[in-house]
Structures are given as C-alpha cells and as structure tokens.
Design an enzyme around this catalytic site. Structure first.
Site, mmCIF file in Angstrom:
data_model
loop_
_atom_site.group_PDB
_atom_site.id
_atom_site.type_symbol
_atom_site.label_atom_id
_atom_site.label_comp_id
_atom_site.label_asym_id
_atom_site.label_seq_id
_atom_site.Cartn_x
_atom_site.Cartn_y
_atom_site.Cartn_z
ATOM 1 N N GLU A 282 0.823 -1.221 0.000
ATOM 2 C CA GLU A 282 0.000 0.000 0.000
ATOM 3 C C GLU A 282 0.850 1.262 0.000
ATOM 4 O OE1 GLU A 282 -2.940 1.602 -0.868
ATOM 5 O OE2 GLU A 282 -3.836 -0.046 0.255
ATOM 6 N N GLY B 10 1.314 7.202 -1.003
ATOM 7 C CA GLY B 10 1.492 7.297 0.449
ATOM 8 C C GLY B 10 0.407 6.579 1.215
ATOM 9 N N GLY C 10 11.503 19.737 2.903
ATOM 10 C CA GLY C 10 11.620 18.276 2.959
ATOM 11 C C GLY C 10 10.635 17.560 2.041
ATOM 12 N N GLU D 224 13.685 15.730 -2.466
ATOM 13 C CA GLU D 224 14.999 15.275 -2.027
ATOM 14 C C GLU D 224 16.089 16.161 -2.628
ATOM 15 O OE1 GLU D 224 15.472 11.089 -2.508
ATOM 16 O OE2 GLU D 224 13.372 10.756 -1.980
ATOM 17 N N LYS E 273 4.552 4.476 -10.163
ATOM 18 C CA LYS E 273 3.280 4.267 -9.448
ATOM 19 C C LYS E 273 2.147 3.954 -10.421
ATOM 20 C CE LYS E 273 4.763 7.335 -5.744
ATOM 21 N NZ LYS E 273 4.838 8.751 -5.356
ATOM 22 N N GLY F 297 5.869 11.082 3.019
ATOM 23 C CA GLY F 297 6.231 11.480 4.385
ATOM 24 C C GLY F 297 6.416 10.242 5.232
HETATM 25 N N1 LIG Z 1 10.180 8.854 2.122
HETATM 26 C C1 LIG Z 1 8.911 8.792 1.753
HETATM 27 O O1 LIG Z 1 8.124 9.717 1.999
HETATM 28 C C2 LIG Z 1 8.398 7.578 1.025
HETATM 29 C C3 LIG Z 1 7.046 7.521 0.650
HETATM 30 C C4 LIG Z 1 6.550 6.383 0.016
HETATM 31 C C5 LIG Z 1 7.416 5.321 -0.240
HETATM 32 N N2 LIG Z 1 8.715 5.415 0.105
HETATM 33 C C6 LIG Z 1 9.583 4.264 -0.190
HETATM 34 O O2 LIG Z 1 10.013 3.690 1.028
HETATM 35 C C7 LIG Z 1 11.319 3.142 0.871
HETATM 36 C C8 LIG Z 1 12.253 3.764 1.915
HETATM 37 O O3 LIG Z 1 12.322 5.158 1.713
HETATM 38 P P1 LIG Z 1 13.054 6.130 2.769
HETATM 39 O O4 LIG Z 1 12.714 7.501 2.338
HETATM 40 O O5 LIG Z 1 12.732 5.708 4.157
HETATM 41 O O6 LIG Z 1 14.597 5.817 2.433
HETATM 42 P P2 LIG Z 1 15.889 6.263 3.273
HETATM 43 O O7 LIG Z 1 15.562 7.331 4.232
HETATM 44 O O8 LIG Z 1 16.966 6.485 2.263
HETATM 45 O O9 LIG Z 1 16.263 4.956 4.104
HETATM 46 C C9 LIG Z 1 16.755 3.784 3.507
HETATM 47 C C10 LIG Z 1 17.190 2.812 4.582
HETATM 48 O O10 LIG Z 1 17.518 1.575 3.961
HETATM 49 C C11 LIG Z 1 18.841 1.194 4.347
HETATM 50 N N3 LIG Z 1 19.528 0.562 3.205
HETATM 51 C C12 LIG Z 1 19.609 1.005 1.944
HETATM 52 N N4 LIG Z 1 20.320 0.145 1.198
HETATM 53 C C13 LIG Z 1 20.730 -0.840 2.020
HETATM 54 C C14 LIG Z 1 21.494 -2.011 1.848
HETATM 55 N N5 LIG Z 1 22.024 -2.333 0.679
HETATM 56 N N6 LIG Z 1 21.675 -2.819 2.912
HETATM 57 C C15 LIG Z 1 21.166 -2.501 4.124
HETATM 58 N N7 LIG Z 1 20.417 -1.403 4.364
HETATM 59 C C16 LIG Z 1 20.206 -0.588 3.312
HETATM 60 C C17 LIG Z 1 19.545 2.491 4.717
HETATM 61 O O11 LIG Z 1 20.591 2.157 5.595
HETATM 62 P P3 LIG Z 1 21.699 3.204 6.082
HETATM 63 O O12 LIG Z 1 20.970 4.025 7.132
HETATM 64 O O13 LIG Z 1 22.778 2.382 6.669
HETATM 65 O O14 LIG Z 1 22.092 3.979 4.862
HETATM 66 C C18 LIG Z 1 18.407 3.264 5.383
HETATM 67 O O15 LIG Z 1 18.290 2.897 6.722
HETATM 68 C C19 LIG Z 1 11.712 3.426 -0.587
HETATM 69 O O16 LIG Z 1 11.393 2.309 -1.380
HETATM 70 C C20 LIG Z 1 10.836 4.609 -0.967
HETATM 71 O O17 LIG Z 1 10.574 4.666 -2.357
HETATM 72 C C21 LIG Z 1 9.235 6.501 0.735
#
Ligand SMILES: NC(=O)c1ccc[n+]([C@@H]2O[C@H](COP(=O)([O-])OP(=O)(O)OC[C@H]3O[C@@H](n4cnc5c(N)ncnc54)[C@H](OP(=O)(O)O)[C@@H]3O)[C@@H](O)[C@H]2O)c1
Length: 407
Positions: free
Chosen positions: A114, A119, A172, A175, A190, A287
C-alpha cells in the site's frame, strides 16, 4: 499462535524509523485485533545486523530500503522462507513486480505494498479488494506530492519552477536529488503498479511514457489562471482500443475537475468504471509517518486471516452535540430593530456571524447569514428564540455549512 508476532525491518531511514516508532505506539491497540502483539525483532541497515539474522528471527519482513538490489533478492528470499512481505518500494514493484507476485503465489505468502503508491491513500487496497469485481476503464491521478507542491506554489504565488523546487527541498518535500520526482519517473512507477492492478496485465515502468514539470514556466501558470485552469502532473492508465495506455504528463484541468482542488503535497487518485461511475481518494502522498501508517496497515492485514471483521475492542460513547457551522435564512418584516434583536439573541448564545446578506422584499426582508462553528445545542436554542419573534414571517431555515478549508 505465538504471543508475539516478530516483524523484521529492512531499512531504518525516513519511513523505516517512523514505522518502528508507530508500531511501538500502536502495539497495545493491535494486539486485541490480531490476537498477537507485533514487535520489531530485528533491523537491517548498511551498518546494523545481517539480512540472514533478521530473516531468521522474524515472522514477517518489512522492506523499506528502496532501490532494486539487494531489495529484490531479500524480498524473494523472505517469501521463499514462507514469510509475508510488506514493501513501499515502487521502483522494485514497477520493474520486478511479476517475478515477485509469482513468488508470493508460489510460496503461499502475501506481498502487500500500500505504501508504494500515493502514500497513505488506500488505493491499492481499493483496487485489489473493494473494486475487484468492477471492470475498470480508467485510473488517473496526482501520484507525486513533490511536483504537486511545486505546481501549487507556482500557481498560488507566481514564483518560478526553480524557486518552487528550492522551497520544496527546504520543507523536505523534495529530495536533494529531485530527478525521479520532477521528471515524472516516480509517478510513472506508481502508474505502472496501478495499471497492473486495474487491468490485470503486466505493466513495466518502461512501458509508461512520462514527461515531467521541469519546463513549466511562471507564464504558463499565469495564462492558465486567467483561463480558469490549473496545472497538475497527471498520471493516467486507461483502456485504449484492445489494449491500455499508461502515461504521465503535465495537464491543465478546469476548476470543477475532482483533481483540480488537490493542492500542496497531497495525492489523489480517481478510478472510473461503468459499475461505480467514479471514486476519488485523496490524502497525504508521502512522508515518513504517513507512509509508515500505510505500511503498518499492511502488516496488520497480513497478521489476520483475510475477510474477518475483528471483535470491537472499544466501547466509545456516541457524542450527540457536536460543533457545526450554519447558514440561516430568515424572512422578516422590514422594520427598524429587527437585525439588532436577532444579533442580540445570537450573541447571547455565543454565536458569531461570518457573513450577512440582507435583501428587501417589499414590506418584508430576507436575511441570510453564515455563522461560525458552534455547538449545535446552542445554535438550535438561538434558532428557537428567533423563531418566536413577532416579526418573523415564516419559520427560520437552517442548513449546515462544511467550512473546512483543504490545503
Ligand atoms: N520517504 C517517503 O516519503 C516515502 C514515501 C513512500 C514510499 N517510500 C519508499 O520507502 C522506501 C524507503 O524510503 P526512505 O525515504 O525511508 O529511504 P531512506 O531514508 O533512504 O532509508 C533507507 C534505509 O535503507 C537502508 N539501506 C539502503 N540500502 C541498504 C542495503 N544495501 N543494505 C542494508 N540497508 C540498506 C539504509 O541504511 P543506512 O541508514 O545504513 O544507509 C536506510 O536505513 C523506498 O522504497 C521509498 O521509495 C518513501
């Protein structure tokens, strides 16, 4: 069933850390619904734990790492080990969805996602479950909050694309490297997922034509405003002849269009089908806490057998007296002091008037007022008193006003 349900978390960034916090806050409330108490049993980051260790200690895996590899490999391994997986990774699903869904079917586990689209707006669930019986003609929507924020700011304030992007980064919403958002690639991923669900046909992101918003100028927005149009980055997936078309591009919308009023970082998706006419879902598009809420909803769904309505866990009182804003319509004799008497009664009940229109009707007059929100009991007390005044020509009429302003 074991007393705790162990959730292995891959990724502890924006969404992963918000998810861990939310799970901690909600565990007490989830336990009576699912029969087990969820807890985070392991967390994987680049510097913390190992995938094998997290997998071995969990009943379900939540993938919030992003990227294609090793996320794909980890999700496959988890499903092969018989574990449900929840992911918010749109790039992964729009490029390897068929392989992953096949693995989920083969191993009899759920792969829920989901949070990957729009979001917290529950569009995946609606397509997969609520509308599973409808033949869908078209899905279109605003599925990228960053670009919607930029376009909303450009329209509202006349600033340039570059200024609006800088503002989005400061808040924020965008990015440091906004390429995927502003080129339309994020929205394309999406839309590939939505098209797959709507039309039950494989759709890869490479089959989605996309254009971004980088070339939109402040002039475009000004002309659009003069013409009563708003500009949005719209994703569309629709039937076309014997096939489907899936695309993302900026488009002008007339003010009455359901997507025209979606402003700022909000997302909205409209689903059209002959059977249902049209449904529009909208809400925060991204978010950490918002996406975490969608992820936790998926975890809870995976914890309980499908299609059950859990026992009520609360006994909440029904509150009868709530606050509402009102429109009132009064037909009165046109003589001095009428408005003052009405205002006095309203004032005594603490009613505050937002706007008044007075219109002469020969010897009579019509007074139309919109009131600020107040407890309904107080409003009706005032209305009863007004109804008894000798200059009233007919019983007062009142209609509630929904005066919430949407951002
Ligand atoms: N941010 C949003 O608002 C949002 C909304 C909808 C969907 N999403 C999706 O949710 C997912 C996460 O997004 P995010 O914004 O939370 O990303 P993020 O802040 O960049 O966090 C990514 C996390 O994954 C870890 N990671 C990445 N590659 C890794 C690897 N090879 N081995 C182990 N750990 C690894 C990173 O570890 P380190 O801390 O050690 O670097 C970090 O803790 C993505 O698929 C994104 O598209 C995000």
């Amino acid at each position: 069933m074991p007393e705790t349900f162990r959730v292995g978390l891959l990724g502890h960034g924006t969404v992963g850390s918000a998810f861990e916090a939310l799970l901690g806050e909600r565990a007490d409330a989830i336990e009576p619904i699912t029969g087990t108490r969820p807890e985070i049993s392991g967390v994987l980051t680049r510097s913390r734990s190992s995938f094998e260790e997290v997998l071995a200690g969990s009943d379900l895996i939540v993938e919030l790492m992003g990227g294609l590899e090793p996320a794909r490999e980890y999700v496959l391994q988890a499903m092969r080990a018989g574990k449900h997986v929840v992911s918010a990774n749109k790039q992964l699903l729009s490029q390897h969805g068929e392989e992953l869904w096949a693995a989920a079917r083969e191993h009899g586990v759920q792969l829920r996602f989901e949070g990957a689209v729009a979001g917290v707006v529950p569009v995946i669930r609606v397509l997969q479950e609520s509308l599973a019986g409808a033949r869908i003609e078209r899905v279109h929507g605003i599925v990228n909050g960053t670009t919607n924020y930029i376009l909303s700011e450009m329209a509202a304030t006349g600033i340039s694309y570059e200024q609006a992007l800088g503002q989005a980064q400061g808040l924020g919403y965008a990015e440091a490297d906004p390429t995927d958002d502003v080129t339309g690639k994020d929205a394309a991923a999406k839309m590939a997922i939505l098209a797959r669900l709507a039309f039950s046909t494989p759709v890869h992101i490479d089959q989605v034509r996309y254009e971004g918003i980088e070339l939109i100028t402040a002039d475009d927005m000004a002309y659009a405003r003069d013409l009563g149009l708003g500009l949005k980055l719209i994703g569309t997936a629709e039937r076309a002849g014997d096939g489907i078309n899936v695309r993302v591009h900026p488009a002008f919308l007339y003010a009455a269009h359901p997507l025209a009023s979606v402003h700022g970082p909000f997302n909205a998706v409209t689903v059209e089908s002959d059977a249902i006419t049209e449904i529009t879902l909208s809400g925060p598009g991204a978010g950490g806490p918002q996406t975490a809420s969608a992820v936790l909803g998926d975890v809870i769904s995976a914890m309980i057998p499908p299609a059950t309505t859990p026992e009520a866990t609360e006994e909440l009182p029904i509150v009868e007296d709530v606050e509402s804003a009102f429109y009132i319509h009064l037909e009165v004799a046109d003589r001095p002091g009428v408005l003052a008497q009405i205002a006095e009664i309203l004032g005594l009940q603490g009613v505050s008037v937002k706007s008044v229109v007075q219109e002469g009707l020969g010897a009579d007059a019509r007074l139309v007022m919109v009131l600020h929100p107040l407890l309904e009991s107080r409003f009706y007390a005032a209305l009863r008193m007004i109804g008894q005044l000798d200059f009233m020509r007919s019983p007062p009429r009142a209609i509630r006003v929904i005066d919430e302003e949407f951002v």
